[in-house]
Design a protein around this motif. Structure first.
Motif, PDB file in Angstrom:
ATOM      1  N   GLY A  31     -45.552  15.957 -22.027  1.00  0.00           N
ATOM      2  CA  GLY A  31     -45.464  14.945 -23.067  1.00  0.00           C
ATOM      3  C   GLY A  31     -46.282  15.300 -24.295  1.00  0.00           C
ATOM      4  N   TRP A  32     -47.492  15.834 -24.083  1.00  0.00           N
ATOM      5  CA  TRP A  32     -48.354  16.149 -25.222  1.00  0.00           C
ATOM      6  C   TRP A  32     -47.732  17.227 -26.093  1.00  0.00           C
ATOM      7  CZ3 TRP A  32     -51.061  19.745 -27.902  1.00  0.00           C
ATOM      8  CH2 TRP A  32     -52.075  19.264 -28.750  1.00  0.00           C
ATOM      9  N   TRP A  33     -47.208  18.288 -25.453  1.00  0.00           N
ATOM     10  CA  TRP A  33     -46.641  19.378 -26.247  1.00  0.00           C
ATOM     11  C   TRP A  33     -45.316  18.990 -26.886  1.00  0.00           C
ATOM     12  CZ3 TRP A  33     -49.204  22.966 -28.367  1.00  0.00           C
ATOM     13  CH2 TRP A  33     -50.441  23.339 -27.818  1.00  0.00           C
ATOM     14  N   ASP A  34     -44.549  18.149 -26.235  1.00  0.00           N
ATOM     15  CA  ASP A  34     -43.326  17.676 -26.885  1.00  0.00           C
ATOM     16  C   ASP A  34     -43.651  16.864 -28.138  1.00  0.00           C
ATOM     17  OD1 ASP A  34     -41.571  18.895 -25.148  1.00  0.00           O
ATOM     18  OD2 ASP A  34     -41.194  17.110 -23.945  1.00  0.00           O
ATOM     19  N   ARG A  35     -44.728  16.075 -28.081  1.00  0.00           N
ATOM     20  CA  ARG A  35     -45.108  15.254 -29.234  1.00  0.00           C
ATOM     21  C   ARG A  35     -45.773  16.072 -30.339  1.00  0.00           C
ATOM     22  NH1 ARG A  35     -46.926  12.139 -25.043  1.00  0.00           N
ATOM     23  NH2 ARG A  35     -49.083  12.744 -25.466  1.00  0.00           N
ATOM     24  N   ASN A  36     -46.503  17.094 -29.972  1.00  0.00           N
ATOM     25  CA  ASN A  36     -47.361  17.781 -30.933  1.00  0.00           C
ATOM     26  C   ASN A  36     -46.913  19.187 -31.316  1.00  0.00           C
ATOM     27  OD1 ASN A  36     -49.963  16.006 -31.367  1.00  0.00           O
ATOM     28  ND2 ASN A  36     -49.434  15.844 -29.197  1.00  0.00           N
ATOM     29  N   ALA A  37     -45.790  19.637 -30.783  1.00  0.00           N
ATOM     30  CA  ALA A  37     -45.329  21.006 -31.068  1.00  0.00           C
ATOM     31  C   ALA A  37     -45.096  21.230 -32.552  1.00  0.00           C
ATOM     32  CB  ALA A  37     -44.061  21.309 -30.270  1.00  0.00           C
ATOM     33  N   ASP A  38     -44.506  20.246 -33.234  1.00  0.00           N
ATOM     34  CA  ASP A  38     -44.216  20.422 -34.660  1.00  0.00           C
ATOM     35  C   ASP A  38     -45.499  20.657 -35.450  1.00  0.00           C
ATOM     36  OD1 ASP A  38     -41.658  19.847 -33.832  1.00  0.00           O
ATOM     37  OD2 ASP A  38     -41.452  18.003 -35.000  1.00  0.00           O
ATOM     38  N   GLU A  39     -46.491  19.827 -35.209  1.00  0.00           N
ATOM     39  CA  GLU A  39     -47.754  19.951 -35.941  1.00  0.00           C
ATOM     40  C   GLU A  39     -48.458  21.262 -35.588  1.00  0.00           C
ATOM     41  OE1 GLU A  39     -51.924  17.462 -36.657  1.00  0.00           O
ATOM     42  OE2 GLU A  39     -50.282  16.573 -35.522  1.00  0.00           O
ATOM     43  N   TYR A  40     -48.413  21.622 -34.320  1.00  0.00           N
ATOM     44  CA  TYR A  40     -49.056  22.860 -33.880  1.00  0.00           C
ATOM     45  C   TYR A  40     -48.447  24.071 -34.571  1.00  0.00           C
ATOM     46  CZ  TYR A  40     -50.494  26.643 -30.770  1.00  0.00           C
ATOM     47  OH  TYR A  40     -51.012  27.816 -30.266  1.00  0.00           O
ATOM     48  N   GLN A  41     -47.119  24.149 -34.578  1.00  0.00           N
ATOM     49  CA  GLN A  41     -46.465  25.304 -35.194  1.00  0.00           C
ATOM     50  C   GLN A  41     -46.666  25.308 -36.704  1.00  0.00           C
ATOM     51  OE1 GLN A  41     -45.320  27.832 -33.565  1.00  0.00           O
ATOM     52  NE2 GLN A  41     -45.455  26.901 -31.538  1.00  0.00           N
ATOM     53  N   SER A  42     -46.691  24.138 -37.322  1.00  0.00           N
ATOM     54  CA  SER A  42     -46.927  24.060 -38.761  1.00  0.00           C
ATOM     55  C   SER A  42     -48.331  24.530 -39.104  1.00  0.00           C
ATOM     56  CB  SER A  42     -46.714  22.628 -39.248  1.00  0.00           C
ATOM     57  OG  SER A  42     -47.062  22.494 -40.602  1.00  0.00           O
ATOM     58  N   GLU A  43     -49.313  24.130 -38.296  1.00  0.00           N
ATOM     59  CA  GLU A  43     -50.711  24.452 -38.598  1.00  0.00           C
ATOM     60  C   GLU A  43     -51.065  25.892 -38.258  1.00  0.00           C
ATOM     61  OE1 GLU A  43     -55.213  22.800 -37.573  1.00  0.00           O
ATOM     62  OE2 GLU A  43     -53.444  21.726 -36.857  1.00  0.00           O
ATOM     63  N   HIS A  44     -50.517  26.408 -37.152  1.00  0.00           N
ATOM     64  CA  HIS A  44     -50.969  27.713 -36.652  1.00  0.00           C
ATOM     65  C   HIS A  44     -49.911  28.803 -36.699  1.00  0.00           C
ATOM     66  CE1 HIS A  44     -54.610  25.720 -35.393  1.00  0.00           C
ATOM     67  NE2 HIS A  44     -53.932  24.905 -34.606  1.00  0.00           N
ATOM     68  N   GLY A  45     -48.690  28.441 -37.123  1.00  0.00           N
ATOM     69  CA  GLY A  45     -47.614  29.426 -37.105  1.00  0.00           C
ATOM     70  C   GLY A  45     -47.883  30.649 -37.949  1.00  0.00           C
ATOM     71  N   ALA A  46     -48.540  30.472 -39.104  1.00  0.00           N
ATOM     72  CA  ALA A  46     -48.800  31.619 -39.973  1.00  0.00           C
ATOM     73  C   ALA A  46     -49.745  32.603 -39.307  1.00  0.00           C
ATOM     74  CB  ALA A  46     -49.373  31.152 -41.307  1.00  0.00           C
TER      75      ALA A  46
END
Length: 273
Positions: A31-46
């Motif tokens: 549940g946590w990763w489904d909710r927060n994946a977008d923010e995680y990839q936006s913040e750390h993807g680079a």
């Protein structure tokens, strides 16, 4: 690679230390990763890149470290990445000629893997119940994936051993256990011991009904070694990456200040005999 970031849901969950078993931990992680994946990839993807293999916030790159073996030896190897997120590591492996499979518990993380592309095999499954036949892979790896979030890591290791061929390596990185004694702060306030290193009580964030929405499990270095052995592996190396001069970023409690004083990541290099 995984690091806890702030929740976007409200009200804010309550942070506590309490027991959390296999089922509760798995449900909370999904549940946590489904909710927060977008923010995680936006913040750390680079920092992670689309096709880099980074072992942790220090920025240690598999192309440099060679913990899975020399890059040229990866060609034609069947590799399982556990807790793959958006499959950045798997894309790097594919570029070396390996045949990676990217597995993650989170459907939303795997949607990001599809967004980035690359035509990789993606599998949504729990690391404690791998949906593969015995001896399907030559190598297995996990960069901050799954291991810190399961109540019984030896069960995961036994599953990894089952799907590995004899002689196969299992390499995984986790938050360095010593960091559990310090506050999760990147500045000077994070340099004083605030808790017992020997307290294995899980860190849990729970909602107003007491249901866990995030769980992370602490093991000492000795515990990790015993889990590796209990899972049927031999430990070849334990790597504690030093913070490089080029890396000026802060990521949660990781920072140049802390990274120059205490280790932030532990990488276990194991082999199935």
């Amino acid at each position: 690679m995984i690091q806890h970031i702030d929740h976007i849901d409200s009200p804010e969950p309550e942070a506590t230390r309490r027991d959390a078993g296999n089922t509760e931990s798995s449900r909370a992680s999904r549940g946590w990763w489904d909710r927060n994946a977008d923010e995680y990839q936006s913040e750390h993807g680079a920092f992670l890149g689309d096709d880099r293999f980074v072992w942790g916030p220090e920025g240690l790159d598999e192309a440099e470290a060679g913990l899975l073996g020399p890059a040229e030896s990866l060609k034609g190897q069947d590799v399982l990445e556990i807790g793959a997120g958006a499959a950045q590591c798997s894309r790097w492996l594919a570029a070396q000629g390996a045949r990676p499979v990217a597995l993650d518990l989170s459907h939303r993380q795997l949607q990001h893997a599809l967004r980035i592309g690359g035509g990789l095999p993606l599998v949504e499954a729990d690391a404690a119940a791998l949906p593969f036949a015995d001896e399907s892979f030559d190598l297995a790896c996990s960069a901050y994936g799954a291991v810190p979030f399961v109540a019984d890591p030896a069960t995961v290791f036994a599953e990894v051993r089952r799907v590995l061929r004899p002689g196969g390596r299992w390499v995984f990185s986790v938050t360095h256990p010593i960091r559990w004694a310090f506050p999760d702060e990147p500045g000077p306030e994070g340099l004083s011991v605030a808790a017992s290193y020997f307290d294995r009580t899980p860190y849990v964030e729970q909602d107003e009904r007491g249901r866990a929405v995030y769980v992370e499990h602490h093991r000492t270095i000795g515990d990790r070694v015993r889990d590796v052995v209990a899972g049927g592996f031999r430990l070849l190396d334990l790597v504690e990456p030093e913070w490089p001069a080029w890396n000026s970023q802060e990521w949660g409690g990781w920072s140049p200040l802390r990274g120059n004083l205490i280790p932030g990541t532990a990488i276990f290099v194991c082999v199935r005999d």
